[in-house]
Design a protein around this motif. Structure first.
Motif, short mmCIF file in Angstrom:
data_model
loop_
_atom_site.label_atom_id
_atom_site.label_comp_id
_atom_site.label_asym_id
_atom_site.label_seq_id
_atom_site.Cartn_x
_atom_site.Cartn_y
_atom_site.Cartn_z
N MET A 1 0.84 -1.20 0.00
CA MET A 1 0.00 0.00 0.00
C MET A 1 0.88 1.25 0.00
SD MET A 1 -3.13 0.88 2.61
CE MET A 1 -4.13 -0.48 2.01
N PRO A 2 0.77 2.11 -1.04
CA PRO A 2 1.68 3.26 -1.13
C PRO A 2 1.49 4.26 0.00
CG PRO A 2 -0.07 3.39 -2.79
CD PRO A 2 -0.17 2.05 -2.16
N ASP A 3 0.27 4.42 0.48
CA ASP A 3 0.00 5.35 1.57
C ASP A 3 -0.45 4.55 2.78
OD1 ASP A 3 -0.69 7.32 3.26
OD2 ASP A 3 -1.95 8.43 1.87
N ALA A 4 0.48 4.29 3.70
CA ALA A 4 0.18 3.41 4.84
C ALA A 4 -0.85 4.02 5.79
CB ALA A 4 1.48 3.11 5.60
N GLU A 5 -1.11 5.33 5.69
CA GLU A 5 -2.12 5.93 6.56
C GLU A 5 -3.50 5.38 6.28
OE1 GLU A 5 -1.95 10.14 6.26
OE2 GLU A 5 0.09 10.30 7.00
N ARG A 6 -3.67 4.76 5.11
CA ARG A 6 -4.98 4.21 4.75
C ARG A 6 -5.23 2.84 5.36
NH1 ARG A 6 -5.03 5.99 -1.65
NH2 ARG A 6 -5.30 8.21 -1.29
N ILE A 7 -4.25 2.29 6.05
CA ILE A 7 -4.50 1.05 6.79
C ILE A 7 -5.54 1.34 7.86
CG2 ILE A 7 -3.47 -0.70 8.27
CD1 ILE A 7 -0.81 -0.21 6.87
N PRO A 8 -6.61 0.55 7.95
CA PRO A 8 -7.69 0.88 8.91
C PRO A 8 -7.27 0.57 10.35
CG PRO A 8 -8.13 -1.21 7.85
CD PRO A 8 -6.91 -0.66 7.17
N ARG A 9 -8.11 1.03 11.27
CA ARG A 9 -7.82 0.80 12.69
C ARG A 9 -7.98 -0.66 13.07
NH1 ARG A 9 -10.49 5.99 13.41
NH2 ARG A 9 -12.50 4.94 13.67
N GLU A 10 -8.88 -1.38 12.35
CA GLU A 10 -9.12 -2.78 12.66
C GLU A 10 -8.93 -3.65 11.42
OE1 GLU A 10 -12.40 -3.83 15.75
OE2 GLU A 10 -13.18 -2.15 14.58
N VAL A 11 -8.26 -4.79 11.60
CA VAL A 11 -8.15 -5.80 10.56
C VAL A 11 -8.73 -7.08 11.15
CG1 VAL A 11 -6.59 -7.13 9.10
CG2 VAL A 11 -6.10 -4.72 9.56
N LEU A 12 -9.85 -7.52 10.61
CA LEU A 12 -10.57 -8.68 11.16
C LEU A 12 -10.34 -9.88 10.26
CD1 LEU A 12 -13.91 -6.89 12.10
CD2 LEU A 12 -11.84 -7.13 13.47
N VAL A 13 -9.94 -11.00 10.85
CA VAL A 13 -9.61 -12.21 10.09
C VAL A 13 -10.31 -13.41 10.73
CG1 VAL A 13 -7.38 -11.34 9.28
CG2 VAL A 13 -7.52 -12.50 11.50
N PRO A 14 -10.47 -14.51 9.99
CA PRO A 14 -11.14 -15.68 10.56
C PRO A 14 -10.30 -16.47 11.53
CG PRO A 14 -10.48 -16.12 8.29
CD PRO A 14 -10.21 -14.68 8.55
N ALA A 15 -8.97 -16.33 11.47
CA ALA A 15 -8.07 -17.04 12.39
C ALA A 15 -6.82 -16.21 12.58
CB ALA A 15 -7.73 -18.42 11.85
N LEU A 16 -6.32 -16.15 13.81
CA LEU A 16 -5.13 -15.36 14.10
C LEU A 16 -3.87 -16.13 13.75
CD1 LEU A 16 -5.75 -13.57 17.53
CD2 LEU A 16 -5.47 -12.51 15.28
N PRO A 17 -2.92 -15.52 13.03
CA PRO A 17 -1.63 -16.17 12.80
C PRO A 17 -0.89 -16.40 14.11
CG PRO A 17 -1.95 -14.27 11.35
CD PRO A 17 -3.03 -14.22 12.36
N GLU A 18 0.02 -17.36 14.11
CA GLU A 18 0.79 -17.64 15.32
C GLU A 18 1.58 -16.42 15.77
OE1 GLU A 18 3.28 -21.03 15.03
OE2 GLU A 18 1.69 -22.39 14.38
N ASN A 19 2.07 -15.66 14.80
CA ASN A 19 2.88 -14.49 15.13
C ASN A 19 2.05 -13.21 15.07
OD1 ASN A 19 2.43 -14.61 12.43
ND2 ASN A 19 4.48 -14.05 11.80
N HIS A 20 0.79 -13.29 15.54
CA HIS A 20 -0.10 -12.14 15.41
C HIS A 20 0.41 -10.91 16.17
CE1 HIS A 20 -1.55 -14.11 19.10
NE2 HIS A 20 -1.89 -12.92 19.48
N ALA A 21 1.13 -11.13 17.26
CA ALA A 21 1.65 -9.98 18.02
C ALA A 21 2.67 -9.21 17.19
CB ALA A 21 2.28 -10.46 19.32
N GLU A 22 3.58 -9.95 16.54
CA GLU A 22 4.58 -9.30 15.69
C GLU A 22 3.93 -8.68 14.46
OE1 GLU A 22 6.51 -12.26 18.23
OE2 GLU A 22 4.82 -12.38 16.84
N LEU A 23 2.91 -9.34 13.92
CA LEU A 23 2.22 -8.82 12.74
C LEU A 23 1.46 -7.53 13.11
CD1 LEU A 23 1.99 -9.77 9.82
CD2 LEU A 23 -0.13 -10.94 10.40
N THR A 24 0.86 -7.51 14.30
CA THR A 24 0.18 -6.30 14.76
C THR A 24 1.18 -5.15 14.92
OG1 THR A 24 -1.49 -7.62 15.92
CG2 THR A 24 -1.24 -5.32 16.60
N GLU A 25 2.35 -5.47 15.47
CA GLU A 25 3.39 -4.45 15.64
C GLU A 25 3.83 -3.90 14.28
OE1 GLU A 25 7.96 -4.06 17.43
OE2 GLU A 25 6.76 -5.86 17.82
N TRP A 26 3.99 -4.80 13.29
CA TRP A 26 4.41 -4.39 11.94
C TRP A 26 3.34 -3.48 11.31
CZ3 TRP A 26 2.32 -5.78 7.04
CH2 TRP A 26 3.12 -5.44 5.95
#
Length: 639
Positions: free
Chosen positions: A312-337
């Motif tokens: 995504m060229p403009d990262a400000e457009r990433i929404p406040r919430e990303v909802l998925v059917p299953a959390l990845p094992e490394n969801h904490a690191e992915l959330t930080e990223w």
């Protein structure tokens, strides 16, 4: 095809640390990228019980000839390195959610003196109000068209606005009441800005006050017996209702979320996303991708999040919430990223109950339907394509599968403007990003065979040069995180096809032999009788007219011809435009080239106005007038 045992690392060579690994084919091309908590455990799984691997994994380990890995210090580093390598190399066997378009947004340029409504993609600009994303783009254009009936804000380009102001006549939108026409003073600049603010207010999800105001105006018009005005206000109310029916509120108005869901079988995965902004579903997108190994929804979510928001060229457009059917094992690191990318906190989670969970179920149903539809449409095509590749390989008696086919064609007009094209098929499908064009000049442009020899020499000289620069490939750990820089143009084909008969095939074969590429297969397809020619053969190979292999050769030959003709016409048009400007007084080579580059053809230049020609850098009003007078052979341009 290589046997996995031939490049399997020795016992004890692979570390047990977390890291990222790459499988490479014999030409150094990365075919798969993965990450693991334990590199040894994960990589060993590819080499033990090879025959029990899933079909795509089996194909991957046999297509590879070496494996490399890099040890990392944390899961976050592994995420970042895996994403970097996938983006850099676009590995053939990785799940790739390909989409070449950025998100379309409705934008109101409140940073301008006279605000403009438009559909925009790409980077976000300061002072511009954005609404969306919308998908497909048709939805946003319908919304704009409806809203302009109620709030006729300017939507024209700067050039159209200036010309209308200069002439004192509004454009078509002004005449049909879809623009208040501030360009000619039908509305003041201040009142137009208020109109734009109302437009923004409604799009931000606050239509109530404006709908009540319009309803009051309608009733007042009825009381005063102004029935035409009342009907117009009624239509405005209906238009606003249609806009908000199309963007119905499904969640609280403060909600900004992307909701992902998946459906998959043993070979492919379908992904869908709903974009919710201000509590409304603003858009929907979907992807289908092939799988290389067994993968669950958690891993699919991880890969999709990395690719969608990483590109995504403009990262400000990433929404406040990303909802998925299953959390990845490394969801904490992915959330930080994700939070680092956005510059603000992002919540990555699974909705368990309520409206968001219900909407996730709807997204999942869409993903399931998309996969079923894709299977129905593609099943026969995949079978036919695979049969054609196998049949062609057998007819030409080639040992290697035809993973990549390149076709070359030369186009010219009586020996002038000689150009050539290269088109590519991978797995029987066009790979347009690898298409190339060539301009042929000098002595080699005298005939087709010399031109073909030149093109083949240039293309594969580049390949040999980059292979030499890349150096030998070895299995094992590499020290650089980014690895080798991939050059797609250097990747060699399994088969070279030329448009022509025996002379063209022999010219291509001669060029390859001079470069030391004697093992590379070459064939030609002659247009007259659709005969397949092999180098140095006195008689052609005749494939049955119903042959799928012949159809595939015809398709790639016709695509190469189309691509070459397109390039040839462009070159000829530019030459004609430049020639037509040779006698314009005061127009030197540099400014002539600038005009040619700007308009592209004599036809486009002739249709232009003097003001449009004067927009070319270095061209003044007087020179622009001289150019048009010269081309049109008439007096001064009339207004």
């Amino acid at each position: 095809m290589a046997e996995p045992a031939s490049y399997r690392p020795q016992p004890g060579e692979i570390p047990t640390h977390p890291g990222v690994y790459r499988f490479l084919d014999p030409h150094g091309r990365v075919v798969y990228v993965g990450k693991a908590k334990s590199l040894r455990s994960r990589l060993n799984s590819y080499f033990t019980s090879v025959k029990q691997l899933p079909p795509k994994t089996f194909a991957m380990v046999h297509a590879a000839a070496s494996v490399e890995w890099t040890v990392v210090g944390s899961e976050l580093e592994a995420i970042q390195l895996e994403y970097t390598w996938i983006k850099q190399h676009t590995p053939r066997f990785n799940i790739m959610y390909r989409d070449d378009k950025s998100y379309p947004y409705l934008a109101v340029t409140m940073n301008e003196k006279v605000p403009r409504v438009q559909v925009m993609r790409g980077d976000k600009k300061p002072g511009v109000r954005y609404f969306g994303p919308f998908h497909p783009a048709k939805a946003i254009r319908e919304t704009v068209d409806t809203m302009l009936r109620v709030f006729p804000v300017r939507s024209c380009s700067a050039g159209v606005y200036k010309r209308a102001a200069a002439s004192g006549r509004p454009c078509l939108l002004g005449y049909i009441d879809k623009c208040a026409a501030p360009c000619v003073g039908n509305i003041s600049v201040e009142d137009h800005r208020e109109l734009a603010e109302e437009f923004v207010d409604v799009m931000a999800g606050r239509p109530g006050p404006h709908m009540r105001r319009i309803e009051g105006q309608m009733k007042q018009a009825v009381t005063e017996l102004r029935y035409e005005d009342a009907a117009r206000h009624r239509d405005e109310l209906e238009a606003l209702r249609r806009v908000f029916e199309r963007n119905a509120v499904v969640l609280p108005e403060a909600t900004e979320a992307d909701i992902f869901a998946f459906a998959q079988d043993e070979l492919e995965a379908s992904a869908q996303v709903f974009h919710v902004r201000q509590g409304r579903i603003r858009g929907q997108r979907g992807w289908i991708s092939e799988k290389v190994e067994e993968i669950d929804d958690a891993r699919l979510a991880e890969q999709l999040v990395l690719q969608i928001y990483g590109d995504m060229p403009d990262a400000e457009r990433i929404p406040r919430e990303v909802l998925v059917p299953a959390l990845p094992e490394n969801h904490a690191e992915l959330t930080e990223w994700l939070s680092e990318r956005r510059g603000a906190r992002v919540s990555l989670r699974v909705p368990r109950r309520g409206d968001k969970a219900a909407l996730l179920g709807t997204v999942a149903e869409n993903a399931e339907q998309a996969l079923k539809l894709h299977k129905a449409r593609r099943s026969s095509d995949i079978t036919t394509r695979s049969a054609a590749l196998r049949e062609l390989q057998g007819a030409l008696d080639l040992a290697e599968p035809l993973m990549r086919i390149e076709c070359f064609d030369v186009s010219h007009t009586s020996g002038t403007n000689v150009v050539a094209s290269m088109v590519v098929l991978e797995d029987g499908l066009p790979k347009k990003r690898d298409y190339r064009r060539f301009s042929i000049r000098g002595d080699v442009a005298v005939d087709d065979t010399a031109a073909m020899h030149d093109v083949i020499t240039r293309r594969f000289s580049r390949y040999l040069k980059e292979i030499a620069e890349q150096g030998p490939l070895e299995s094992g750990e590499i020290s650089e995180a980014t690895g080798r820089d991939e050059q797609k143009f250097a990747y060699p084909p399994s088969l070279v096809v030329v448009d022509g008969g025996q002379p063209q095939v022999n010219a291509a074969r001669w060029a390859l032999d001079e470069l030391g590429l004697q093992e590379m297969a070459v064939v030609g397809l002659a247009k007259r009788l659709e005969e397949v020619w092999l180098p140095q053969d006195d008689f052609p190979l005749v494939l049955p007219r119903t042959s799928e292999a012949l159809f595939m050769l015809q398709r790639i030959r016709d695509e190469a011809h189309r691509f070459a003709i397109q390039h040839h016409r462009s070159a000829r048009s530019k030459q004609m435009t430049a020639s037509a400007l040779d006698e314009v007084a005061g127009l030197g080579p540099k400014r002539r080239a600038a005009v040619v580059a700007h308009f592209g053809s004599v036809a486009n230049l002739t249709k232009a106005t003097a003001e449009q020609v004067a927009e070319v850098p270095g061209i003044g009003a007087q020179t622009a007038q001289s150019i048009l007078e010269h081309l049109r052979g008439s007096g001064p341009e009339s207004g």
